[in-house]
Design a protein around this motif. Structure first.
Motif, short mmCIF file in Angstrom:
data_model
loop_
_atom_site.label_atom_id
_atom_site.label_comp_id
_atom_site.label_asym_id
_atom_site.label_seq_id
_atom_site.Cartn_x
_atom_site.Cartn_y
_atom_site.Cartn_z
N GLY A 171 -7.70 -6.20 2.01
CA GLY A 171 -7.93 -7.50 1.41
C GLY A 171 -6.66 -8.32 1.22
N TYR A 172 -5.51 -7.68 1.36
CA TYR A 172 -4.25 -8.43 1.28
C TYR A 172 -4.00 -9.15 2.60
N PRO A 173 -3.14 -10.17 2.61
CA PRO A 173 -2.84 -10.89 3.86
C PRO A 173 -2.29 -9.95 4.94
N THR A 174 -2.58 -10.28 6.17
CA THR A 174 -2.20 -9.47 7.32
C THR A 174 -0.70 -9.17 7.34
N ASN A 175 0.13 -10.17 7.01
CA ASN A 175 1.58 -9.93 7.08
C ASN A 175 2.02 -8.85 6.08
N ILE A 176 1.39 -8.78 4.93
CA ILE A 176 1.73 -7.74 3.94
C ILE A 176 1.26 -6.38 4.45
N ILE A 177 0.04 -6.33 4.95
CA ILE A 177 -0.50 -5.06 5.47
C ILE A 177 0.37 -4.55 6.61
N GLU A 178 0.77 -5.44 7.53
CA GLU A 178 1.59 -5.02 8.66
C GLU A 178 2.95 -4.51 8.21
N SER A 179 3.56 -5.16 7.22
CA SER A 179 4.86 -4.71 6.71
C SER A 179 4.75 -3.31 6.11
N VAL A 180 3.73 -3.09 5.30
CA VAL A 180 3.53 -1.79 4.67
C VAL A 180 3.19 -0.75 5.73
N GLU A 181 2.36 -1.15 6.68
CA GLU A 181 1.97 -0.23 7.77
C GLU A 181 3.19 0.26 8.54
N ARG A 182 4.14 -0.65 8.80
CA ARG A 182 5.39 -0.27 9.49
C ARG A 182 6.18 0.75 8.67
N LEU A 183 6.28 0.52 7.36
CA LEU A 183 6.99 1.46 6.49
C LEU A 183 6.33 2.83 6.50
N GLN B 4 9.03 5.54 5.81
CA GLN B 4 10.02 4.88 4.96
C GLN B 4 9.43 4.33 3.66
N LEU B 5 8.12 4.39 3.48
CA LEU B 5 7.51 3.76 2.31
C LEU B 5 7.97 4.42 1.00
N VAL B 6 8.01 5.74 0.96
CA VAL B 6 8.41 6.43 -0.27
C VAL B 6 9.84 6.04 -0.64
N ALA B 7 10.76 6.08 0.32
CA ALA B 7 12.16 5.73 0.04
C ALA B 7 12.29 4.27 -0.38
N TRP B 8 11.55 3.38 0.30
CA TRP B 8 11.59 1.96 -0.05
C TRP B 8 11.12 1.75 -1.49
#
Length: 169
Positions: free
Chosen positions: A11-23, A28-32
């Motif tokens: 439900g969040y905007p695509t650009n946010i989902i894509e950024s998190v998906e890349r992490l 890298q998500l945990v470290a970020w």
């Protein structure tokens, strides 16, 4: 959405989902997240949680109904897919009806950064005045916590981080 933890940000905007998906894809998500929020709060007891909640209530919502209980709840996330709950409990005492407001915060947030706990408490306090998630509700949340929307997203990312850490353990 390919990774199961991305369910938290549907439900969040695509650009946010894509950024998190890349992490997530690059592990890298945990470290970020841990760099963004290096500190955890120290509110562990229900007494401390009640005092913390009452301080916010007294700062922003003095004239709302009293709170009878604020507790950590280990069942919330599993049952309701929620992070916190506000309940209005009515009980009959003799010939009178007594109502009590209670707030329950998901136990997983015992290890969260303080801003995320504050966002959850603000959210549940806002339900004392506004029962529905409407414009007035979110305006009240933002009045009590100007970074409310960012912290709500970060709380969802916190859930993702907890799940990723659990999978790695």
């Amino acid at each position: 959405m390919t990774h199961p933890v991305l369910k938290y940000i549907q439900g969040y905007p695509t650009n946010i989902i894509e950024s998190v998906e890349r992490l997530v894809a690059n592990d890298q998500l945990v470290a970020w997240f841990e760099q963004r929020y290096p500190q955890r709060h120290d509110i562990q007891s229900e007494k401390a949680l009640f005092q913390y909640t009452m301080a916010l209530k007294n700062q922003f919502m003095k004239k709302t109904a009293p709170l009878s209980k604020v507790v950590w709840d280990g069942k919330i996330h599993l049952i309701n897919h929620a992070l916190g709950l506000h309940t209005y409990v009515s009980r009959v005492h003799g010939n009178k009806l007594k109502a009590k407001n209670e707030i329950r915060i998901a136990q997983i947030f015992k290890s969260a950064p303080e801003p995320l706990l504050r966002m959850l408490v603000v959210h549940e306090l806002a339900h004392l005045r506004e029962k529905e998630h409407n414009k007035a509700f979110y305006q009240l949340c933002c009045h009590m916590e100007p970074q409310y929307h960012q912290l709500e997203l970060d709380a969802r990312i916190f859930m993702m981080v907890q799940e990723l850490k659990g999978a790695a353990a």
